[in-house]
Design a protein around this motif. Structure first.
Motif, short mmCIF file in Angstrom:
data_model
loop_
_atom_site.label_atom_id
_atom_site.label_comp_id
_atom_site.label_asym_id
_atom_site.label_seq_id
_atom_site.Cartn_x
_atom_site.Cartn_y
_atom_site.Cartn_z
N ARG A 85 -1.42 -10.94 -1.19
CA ARG A 85 -1.91 -9.63 -0.80
C ARG A 85 -0.76 -8.82 -0.20
O ARG A 85 0.31 -9.37 0.12
CB ARG A 85 -3.04 -9.75 0.22
CG ARG A 85 -2.60 -10.43 1.53
CD ARG A 85 -3.77 -10.71 2.45
NE ARG A 85 -4.36 -9.48 2.94
CZ ARG A 85 -5.54 -9.42 3.56
NH1 ARG A 85 -6.25 -10.53 3.74
NH2 ARG A 85 -6.02 -8.27 4.00
N LEU A 86 -0.99 -7.52 -0.03
CA LEU A 86 -0.04 -6.66 0.68
C LEU A 86 -0.85 -5.59 1.39
O LEU A 86 -1.56 -4.81 0.77
CB LEU A 86 0.96 -6.02 -0.28
CG LEU A 86 2.01 -5.12 0.37
CD1 LEU A 86 2.87 -5.90 1.37
CD2 LEU A 86 2.90 -4.46 -0.69
N ASP A 87 -0.73 -5.56 2.72
CA ASP A 87 -1.48 -4.62 3.55
C ASP A 87 -0.63 -3.48 4.09
O ASP A 87 -1.18 -2.44 4.47
CB ASP A 87 -2.09 -5.36 4.75
CG ASP A 87 -3.03 -6.46 4.33
OD1 ASP A 87 -4.26 -6.24 4.38
OD2 ASP A 87 -2.54 -7.54 3.94
N ALA A 126 5.19 0.95 -6.50
CA ALA A 126 4.92 -0.43 -6.90
C ALA A 126 3.86 -1.08 -6.02
O ALA A 126 3.05 -1.89 -6.49
CB ALA A 126 6.21 -1.24 -6.87
N ALA A 127 3.87 -0.72 -4.74
CA ALA A 127 2.95 -1.35 -3.79
C ALA A 127 1.56 -0.74 -3.83
O ALA A 127 0.60 -1.37 -3.35
CB ALA A 127 3.52 -1.24 -2.38
N ALA A 128 1.42 0.46 -4.37
CA ALA A 128 0.18 1.22 -4.24
C ALA A 128 -1.07 0.46 -4.66
O ALA A 128 -2.07 0.48 -3.93
CB ALA A 128 0.30 2.54 -5.01
N ALA A 132 -3.94 -0.34 -1.97
CA ALA A 132 -5.27 0.23 -2.17
C ALA A 132 -6.34 -0.86 -2.09
O ALA A 132 -7.40 -0.66 -1.49
CB ALA A 132 -5.33 0.96 -3.51
N ALA A 133 -6.06 -2.01 -2.69
CA ALA A 133 -7.03 -3.11 -2.65
C ALA A 133 -7.28 -3.58 -1.23
O ALA A 133 -8.39 -4.02 -0.89
CB ALA A 133 -6.53 -4.27 -3.51
N LEU A 174 -2.33 9.03 -2.53
CA LEU A 174 -2.89 7.70 -2.35
C LEU A 174 -4.18 7.67 -1.54
O LEU A 174 -4.81 6.62 -1.42
CB LEU A 174 -1.86 6.78 -1.70
CG LEU A 174 -0.57 6.56 -2.51
CD1 LEU A 174 0.39 5.66 -1.75
CD2 LEU A 174 -0.88 5.98 -3.88
N ALA A 175 -4.58 8.81 -0.98
CA ALA A 175 -5.84 8.87 -0.24
C ALA A 175 -7.02 8.71 -1.22
O ALA A 175 -6.91 9.08 -2.39
CB ALA A 175 -5.95 10.20 0.49
N PRO A 176 -8.14 8.18 -0.78
CA PRO A 176 -8.43 7.76 0.60
C PRO A 176 -8.11 6.28 0.89
O PRO A 176 -8.29 5.85 2.02
CB PRO A 176 -9.93 8.01 0.71
CG PRO A 176 -10.44 7.68 -0.67
CD PRO A 176 -9.35 8.17 -1.61
#
Length: 255
Positions: A85-87, A126-128, A132-133, A174-176
């Motif tokens: 994951r990436l937060d 790349a991280a988006a 988002a997840a 990138l919102a919301p």
């Protein structure tokens, strides 16, 4: 893939100075960390060892030159591959070199824009999906000199100004799902001078004293204050996006 039950942050330029303080602060707040470094291998390994001793398996070291475009998505992929994951993405890595008018070169332009604007944007791209997840967030380290130019550093100031606009544009794009904010430090850590320049210490001391005299809070900030601001923007500022948080002791209030 080793899915982490804890939030995960990728921090660029994490081996030293502000990056290391940010890494320590986020680790203490419960994050697992992917720590990027370019050339400070010994410092990076020491920091990783320190943090991993406190919580085994919580740190991934990633070496890359952020000017090499292909390495940017790799950093994200390796982070997600390790932790699942990436937060959070913290774009802290930054080049800072003088470019006096009349001497600036295209190579200097490319290097300063690569570290201060291009890499943060393409890392965010790349991280988006992963952010988002996770309903995650991005924090960019900008500079008060994106708004108030610094003599002999025009290209650096322009690159940081580009990162300010990237912060706002990405916040909109990138919102919301993903929040994007930035921190603009004032005088926190003085730039490191090469040994050949240290003979001018008296002049440097006078310049520093003059800068602090123009700072309403009359002191430098601390790396811990920057680290706490990063943590707050990632964890606490849940209704904040597209903002530039100035941590400058009131410096921009002075004329």
């Amino acid at each position: 893939m080793d899915a982490s039950p804890r939030p995960v942050a990728l921090v660029t330029g994490a081996a030293r100075r502000l990056g290391a303080a940010i890494a320590r602060g986020l680790h203490a707040a419960g994050y697992d960390l992917a720590l990027h470094y370019r050339s400070s291998a010994s410092e990076a390994r020491a920091l990783a060892g320190e943090l991993d001793a406190a919580r085994p398996g919580s740190v991934l070291l990633l070496q890359a030159d952020l000017a090499q475009f292909d390495r940017l998505p790799e950093l994200v992929a390796h982070t997600v591959g390790r932790f699942g994951r990436l937060d959070a993405l913290v774009n802290n890595a930054s080049g800072f070199t003088p470019t006096p008018l009349g001497t600036a070169t295209p190579a200097q332009w490319d290097a300063l824009f690569a570290s201060n604007a291009r890499a943060p944007f393409f890392l965010a791209q790349a991280a988006a999906p992963h952010l988002a997840a996770a309903r995650g967030a991005i924090v960019n380290l900008v500079d008060i000199h994106a708004q108030r130019p610094l003599r002999d550093h025009a290209v650096y100031c322009m690159a940081k100004a580009a990162l300010v606009m990237a912060t706002k544009a990405l916040a909109l794009e990138l919102a919301p799902e993903v929040r994007v904010n930035a921190i603009a430090p004032g005088a926190i850590l003085w730039p490191e001078a090469p040994a050949s320049a240290q003979a001018g210490g008296d002049t440097d001391d006078a310049r520093r004293a003059a800068l602090l005299a123009r700072t309403p809070l009359a002191r430098t900030g601390t790396p811990a204050e920057i680290a706490e601001a990063v943590r707050w923007l990632l964890q606490g500022a849940t209704y904040c996006t597209g903002e530039i948080l100035r941590l400058d002791g009131g410096r921009l209030l002075e004329g």
